[in-house]
Design an enzyme around this catalytic site. Structure first.
Site, PDB file in Angstrom:
ATOM      1  N   ASP A 273     -31.926  46.712 -22.394  1.00 10.64           N
ATOM      2  CA  ASP A 273     -30.909  47.034 -23.396  1.00 10.64           C
ATOM      3  C   ASP A 273     -30.786  48.560 -23.435  1.00 10.64           C
ATOM      4  OD1 ASP A 273     -28.959  46.907 -25.319  1.00 10.64           O
ATOM      5  OD2 ASP A 273     -30.020  45.506 -26.619  1.00 10.64           O
TER       6      ASP A 273
HETATM    7  C1  BGC Z   1     -26.829  46.163 -27.757  1.00 10.54           C
HETATM    8  C2  BGC Z   1     -26.411  45.273 -26.614  1.00 10.54           C
HETATM    9  C3  BGC Z   1     -25.198  45.855 -25.935  1.00 10.54           C
HETATM   10  C4  BGC Z   1     -25.551  47.237 -25.449  1.00 10.54           C
HETATM   11  C5  BGC Z   1     -24.453  47.926 -24.658  1.00 10.54           C
HETATM   12  C6  BGC Z   1     -26.952  47.617 -27.346  1.00 10.54           C
HETATM   13  O1  BGC Z   1     -27.099  48.451 -28.434  1.00 10.54           O
HETATM   14  O2  BGC Z   1     -28.046  45.692 -28.285  1.00 10.54           O
HETATM   15  O3  BGC Z   1     -26.170  43.976 -27.090  1.00 10.54           O
HETATM   16  O4  BGC Z   1     -24.782  45.022 -24.895  1.00 10.54           O
HETATM   17  O5  BGC Z   1     -25.853  48.044 -26.573  1.00 10.54           O
HETATM   18  O6  BGC Z   1     -23.437  48.355 -25.460  1.00 10.54           O
END
Ligand code: BGC
Length: 743
Positions: A273
């Site tokens: 993530d």
């Molecule tokens: C979130 C993800 C997301 C990623 C990219 C993160 O903060 O937890 O779900 O896909 O950002 O934007």
């Protein structure tokens, strides 16, 4: 001729897995270590421009993927730099959070879950993929299939709710919609099952918080949707931010290696993530970026999102023998394999001409259909709904969410645009007969506002009207990532507003737009009807107006239990029976206790003293405008052998005067098992259409696999013994039978 031009990794359109593996191996042989590490790095796009830093990184083969760039010309230029100016010409993965639509915004995932309609969810994802692909996106970070049993958690909005089966079925539907039958298709995009795993169990519903989930619960509840997505061919998975039982997912070898790669034989790609590998140092799991990269790479996180610990440390880890080249090749191989599957080596560029227009009528119609099927009618006293326009001379439309094209879209709408929104007020004005006068009062500037300044106008509007439609709830920013609440009542002065409108005596229809199940106990008795619309997206207005005006009947069902009071959280229908189950016969509210009641005289069961033990509205619940009953529940056998399929049939009758859909649900309880089993578990569901005064037979089939669970030794087993089985249109259905599974 550049070295790049000598390499040719174009393939036939649909190379088989063996061909892809061969091509990946050939490519790996030609790659330098720096180029391999480059593939493992995902950089941020510039939202419309290319920074010198990014351009150089791509030219030097140091970037495998870019996220958050959706200008098709810029994306094509990024691909051109990768393909023409880097040594090996490896195209880029272009990632984006397409969560509930790209430009055409569909209802929130939690709302889509309320449709209990995998085909519809699949169609929404197909449309979203088509729109996103037209802008060069080839990878979405969706579906989110985190079991979500805590309405305080803001990300419940992005989830399919509390149930493993519903999450699995809808997660698979979304994967199929995004990826289509063939990832090489020009408008297919790779899906990403996230967040692996347990993120939804963040303690106290506070985002990013610790998750402690016993392994047995993990296997029985949290892992099954991911396993289903894997079996449906999801191309990628994302590691959760959270710490699972003390080990953050991004460095969790047990989870990523033993469960995902060894037990499941998952061959796809795993992405971290946002910054989650570096955050291993913040968790206190690694003492440096070097140690964080070491933990993540050894867990098998193939690609690092945004943070740069891989870029900075993988080479050193190799020379320190902390990591082997075989591991690196496996990780890079997972990334390259996806690029081949997406046919990017043949078609790195996006030709917008091949695509239908964004936000076209067909896409809007699908979004409207989803609004109709995802709103849940929670209350409808004295048939307050549907409205009878012929009898209504004056209608009051009140509240900050009645005419706000932005707030109806909900969280995660990076590419959405309120200019495509049709609001409830606009739709109602369009649909209502000319003689109906609409009295509009915003009453509150936002859903959070505490000022009662606008109440007088709202009260006046209600006094002048035959009915008051209140559009209340939560604005978009109150749910979603990092937007958690401890108090989940209607925020601001909205309850006070309801009280004042109720005092006028004009009947109230409450249309609630929100990203979570709110607590409605304080106001439920003040309103005649509640239509729970979540955040319905671009077509909120037409979809809601279709329902309010009775052009179709509501048929959405709750994908998550609605608590009476936040203190009940977590409360979900598939709870365990416990040794002292609560029941109406042993529940006594504290207001009814005698003073100085002896300690053990009042029930001694699994309840709170100050709140009934049931939810306000249970999972699977939702009214229609008709009158649906199930009867004649039949099984082909009540003593099935272990390998025998159990066929279940039930007669579903629409005894009312309105055509409607309803969702017929099948639940079981395994009465005695090696580990305690839930009091009810959803095992199958079907959305069916029921013309008025008709009846149909609905059939289900259950196999040994449907009855299986993980036992104390974490083996998946089906045990012989007695089961209860219910069928109905809510989880509190009472039509019940039983069977005894033979060994
Ligand atoms: C979130 C993800 C997301 C990623 C990219 C993160 O903060 O937890 O779900 O896909 O950002 O934007």
């Amino acid at each position: 001729m550049t070295q790049q031009q000598e390499c040719n990794f174009s393939t036939t359109i649909n190379p088989d897995d063996a061909t892809i593996d061969r091509l990946v191996a050939q490519l790996l042989e030609q790659m330098s270590l720096d180029e391999k590490i480059g593939q493992m790095c995902q950089s941020q796009g510039g939202e419309g421009h290319i920074s010198e830093h990014l351009r150089m990184g791509i030219q030097q083969g140091q970037v495998g993927s870019v996220l958050n760039e959706t200008n098709v010309d810029v994306v094509n230029e990024l691909q051109r730099i990768a393909v023409e100016e880097s040594r090996l010409g490896i195209p880029l993965l272009i990632g984006r959070d397409v969560i509930h639509g790209f430009k055409t915004i569909f209802p929130l995932p939690i709302a889509q879950a309320a449709s209990f309609d995998p085909e519809l969810v699949k169609l929404g994802a197909r449309i979203s993929a088509h729109e996103a692909a037209s802008c060069g996106v080839n990878w979405t970070f969706s579906p989110m299939i985190d079991i979500s049993r805590d309405p305080r958690w803001g990300r419940i909005a992005e989830s399919f709710g509390e149930d493993p089966l519903l999450n699995a079925k809808l997660g698979v539907a979304m994967v199929q919609g995004y990826q289509s039958d063939n990832l090489a298709q020009f408008d297919a995009i790779a899906a990403c099952a996230k967040h692996f795993v347990g993120y939804g169990a963040s303690e106290s519903g506070r985002d990013y918080n610790t998750a402690n989930i016993p392994e047995n619960e993990l296997r029985n509840v949290y892992l099954p949707p991911f396993k289903a997505a894997h079996e449906a061919g999801v191309a990628t998975m994302m590691a959760s931010f959270s710490d699972l039982n003390g080990v953050p997912a991004s460095g969790n070898q047990w989870l990523m290696q033993q469960v995902l790669r060894e037990e499941w034989q998952y061959q796809g790609m795993v992405v971290s993530d946002w910054d989650s590998i570096f955050q291993l140092t913040v968790h206190g799991f690694a003492d440096s970026a070097y140690a964080a990269a070491n933990a993540a790479a050894n867990a098998g996180i193939d690609m690092e999102m945004v943070s740069t610990t891989y870029h900075e440390n993988i080479a050193q880890l190799l020379s320190d023998n902390q990591l082997t080249m075989t591991q690196v090749d496996a990780m890079v191989g997972n990334i390259l394999r996806l690029k081949f599957k997406l046919n990017l080596f043949n078609q790195p560029y996006t030709e917008p001409k091949k695509f239908k227009a964004l936000v076209n009528q067909q896409h809007l119609d699908a979004a409207r259909d989803m609004v109709r099927k995802s709103c849940v009618l929670l209350k409808n006293a004295q048939q307050t709904l549907p409205l009878k326009p012929d009898e209504l001379n004056d209608i009051a439309v009140i509240g900050p969410l009645a005419d706000d094209g932005y707030e109806q879209l909900g969280t995660w709408i990076f590419d959405g645009d309120e200019k495509h929104s049709v609001t409830p007020l606009a739709a109602l004005k369009h649909e209502l007969p000319e003689h109906t006068k609409v009295h509009v009062a915003r009453a509150l500037s936002t859903s959070r506002s505490n000022s009662e300044e606008g109440f007088a106008d709202a009260v006046k509007a209600a006094q002048q009207s035959d009915i008051a439609l209140l559009f209340l709830g939560e604005e978009s920013i109150l749910s979603g990532e990092a937007h958690c609440r401890t108090n989940i009542d209607l925020p601001g002065a909205q309850e006070a507003l309801i009280n004042q409108i109720a005092a006028t005596g004009t009947p109230i229809v409450l249309v609630t737009m929100a990203g979570r199940p709110l607590t409605l106990s304080n106001i439920i008795d003040k309103v005649g009807a509640i239509l729970y619309a979540w955040h319905p997206g671009s077509m909120a207005g037409p979809g809601i107006s279709d329902l309010l005006l009775g052009k179709c009947s509501p048929s959405g069902k709750l994908p998550v239990s609605f608590v009476r009071h936040v203190g009940q959280v977590p409360l979900y229908y598939a709870q365990k029976h416990t040794g002292k189950p609560a029941s109406d016969s042993n529940f006594v509210h504290m207001d009814d206790f005698p003073v100085r009641a002896p300690q053990t005289s009042m029930g001694m069961s699994a309840t709170h003293l100050d709140c009934h033990f049931t939810p306000l509205f249970p999972f699977g619940f939702g009214l229609t405008y008709s009158n649906i009953h199930c009867r004649k529940l039949q099984l082909n056998t009540h003593t099935p052998a272990m390998d025998e399929t159990i066929y279940v049939s039930v007669e579903v009758m629409n005894e009312g005067d309105v055509d409607t859909d309803d969702v017929i649900q099948l639940y079981i309880r395994d009465l005695v098992a090696n580990v305690t089993r839930p009091v009810k578990e959803l095992k199958a569901f079907k959305r069916v259409h029921l013309p008025k005064h008709s009846s149909i037979e609905v059939k289900f089939a259950l196999t040994k696999d449907d009855l299986s669970f993980y036992n104390q030794r974490m083996q998946q087993v089906t045990e012989p013994g007695k089961f209860h089985l219910w069928v109905g249109n809510s989880s509190d259905c009472q039509l019940q039978t039983e069977f005894e599974l033979r060994a």
